[in-house]
Structures are given as C-alpha cells and as structure tokens.
Scaffold this motif. Structure first.
Motif, short mmCIF file in Angstrom:
data_model
loop_
_atom_site.label_atom_id
_atom_site.label_comp_id
_atom_site.label_asym_id
_atom_site.label_seq_id
_atom_site.Cartn_x
_atom_site.Cartn_y
_atom_site.Cartn_z
N VAL A 133 52.59 25.88 54.35
CA VAL A 133 53.81 26.21 53.62
C VAL A 133 55.03 25.64 54.34
CG1 VAL A 133 55.33 28.11 52.93
CG2 VAL A 133 52.89 28.23 52.44
N ARG A 149 57.71 22.89 52.97
CA ARG A 149 59.17 23.11 52.96
C ARG A 149 59.90 21.98 53.66
NH1 ARG A 149 59.42 29.58 54.30
NH2 ARG A 149 58.73 30.28 52.26
N GLN A 166 53.39 31.82 47.54
CA GLN A 166 53.42 30.52 48.22
C GLN A 166 52.19 30.35 49.11
OE1 GLN A 166 57.16 30.43 50.28
NE2 GLN A 166 58.15 29.28 48.63
N LEU A 167 51.80 31.41 49.82
CA LEU A 167 50.63 31.32 50.69
C LEU A 167 49.36 31.12 49.86
CD1 LEU A 167 51.42 34.12 53.28
CD2 LEU A 167 51.35 31.66 53.70
N GLU A 199 60.80 39.32 47.53
CA GLU A 199 60.69 38.25 48.54
C GLU A 199 59.29 38.23 49.15
OE1 GLU A 199 65.31 38.04 50.10
OE2 GLU A 199 63.92 39.44 51.05
N VAL A 200 58.75 39.40 49.44
CA VAL A 200 57.40 39.47 50.00
C VAL A 200 56.38 38.93 48.99
CG1 VAL A 200 55.59 41.04 50.81
CG2 VAL A 200 57.95 41.37 51.54
N GLU A 203 56.57 35.16 48.90
CA GLU A 203 55.90 34.55 50.06
C GLU A 203 54.39 34.57 49.89
OE1 GLU A 203 57.23 36.39 53.65
OE2 GLU A 203 59.31 35.78 53.34
N LEU A 204 53.86 35.67 49.34
CA LEU A 204 52.42 35.76 49.12
C LEU A 204 51.97 34.73 48.08
CD1 LEU A 204 49.77 37.17 49.72
CD2 LEU A 204 50.32 38.83 47.95
N GLU A 250 50.32 29.45 56.54
CA GLU A 250 51.75 29.47 56.88
C GLU A 250 52.20 28.10 57.38
OE1 GLU A 250 51.94 32.73 59.63
OE2 GLU A 250 52.47 34.15 58.04
N VAL A 291 63.49 43.18 54.01
CA VAL A 291 63.03 42.19 53.05
C VAL A 291 62.68 42.94 51.76
CG1 VAL A 291 61.32 40.40 52.61
CG2 VAL A 291 62.11 40.83 54.93
#
Length: 105
Positions: free
Chosen positions: A65, A69, A39-40, A32-33, A36-37, A62, A28
């Motif tokens: 999220v 989605r 979004q969290l 991308e990481v 994701e952070l 999570e 990854v």
C-alpha cells in the motif's frame, strides 16, 4: 516525618498512571479504519481469525500500500523526488586540543 514521606511517595505512585494514559494523537474515525482495511484487502491481505503468519502478511500488505501511494504521488507530481538525494561538503574531523583540558593548571 516518616508518614509525610510515605504520603508523598504514595501520591507520586498513584498519579503516575494518569500521565501514562495521555494520548497525543487524534483519534481515528471508523470510516478511516474501514478505508485502510479496504486498501489492505486490495493489496492482497485477507484477514483470517486463525492465521499463524498474520504479522508478516499484514506488514507485506502495508508495504505494498505504501509503495502504491508513493507511485501515485510520483505520477501526480506532488512532493519531492524520491531518487534525488545528494550531499555536499566534507567529512568533519574532531578538534583535538594538543595541550589537553587541564593545560596550565
């Protein structure tokens, strides 16, 4: 003879860790990481170094999220309907041989 067996066992033991470290998934990227952070964090997760309820809060974020989605995918109209589930047919019954396995022996 004993030394040959010891050599085979030693080779097997030493080669086992090489196989166990193989990774099947793609790596990854840092972006991308980071995404994701973000979004969290938008879902209400606040990373704190000394947080006793870390796993529960992260899992809850999570879940939120994932729910967002799913809602977005349903709004866009892609994929299958989440509520459409059906089954057809009837329950299967096991076939029992009345004579047993060793009939006629």
């Amino acid at each position: 003879m004993k030394s040959w067996i010891k050599a085979v066992i030693a080779a097997a033991v030493l080669s086992a860790p090489l196989v166990s470290f193989a990774q099947s998934s793609a790596s990854v990227s840092r972006a991308e990481v980071r995404g994701e952070l973000v979004q969290l964090e938008k879902a209400g997760y606040a990373p704190v170094a000394e947080d006793a309820s870390y796993p529960a809060k992260l899992q809850a974020a999570e879940t939120r999220v994932a729910d967002m989605r799913i809602a977005q995918a349903q709004a866009e109209g892609y994929g299958s309907s989440a509520g459409a589930a059906s089954q057809s047919g009837r329950a299967s019954k096991p076939v029992v041989d009345p004579h047993g396995v060793f009939f006629g022996q």
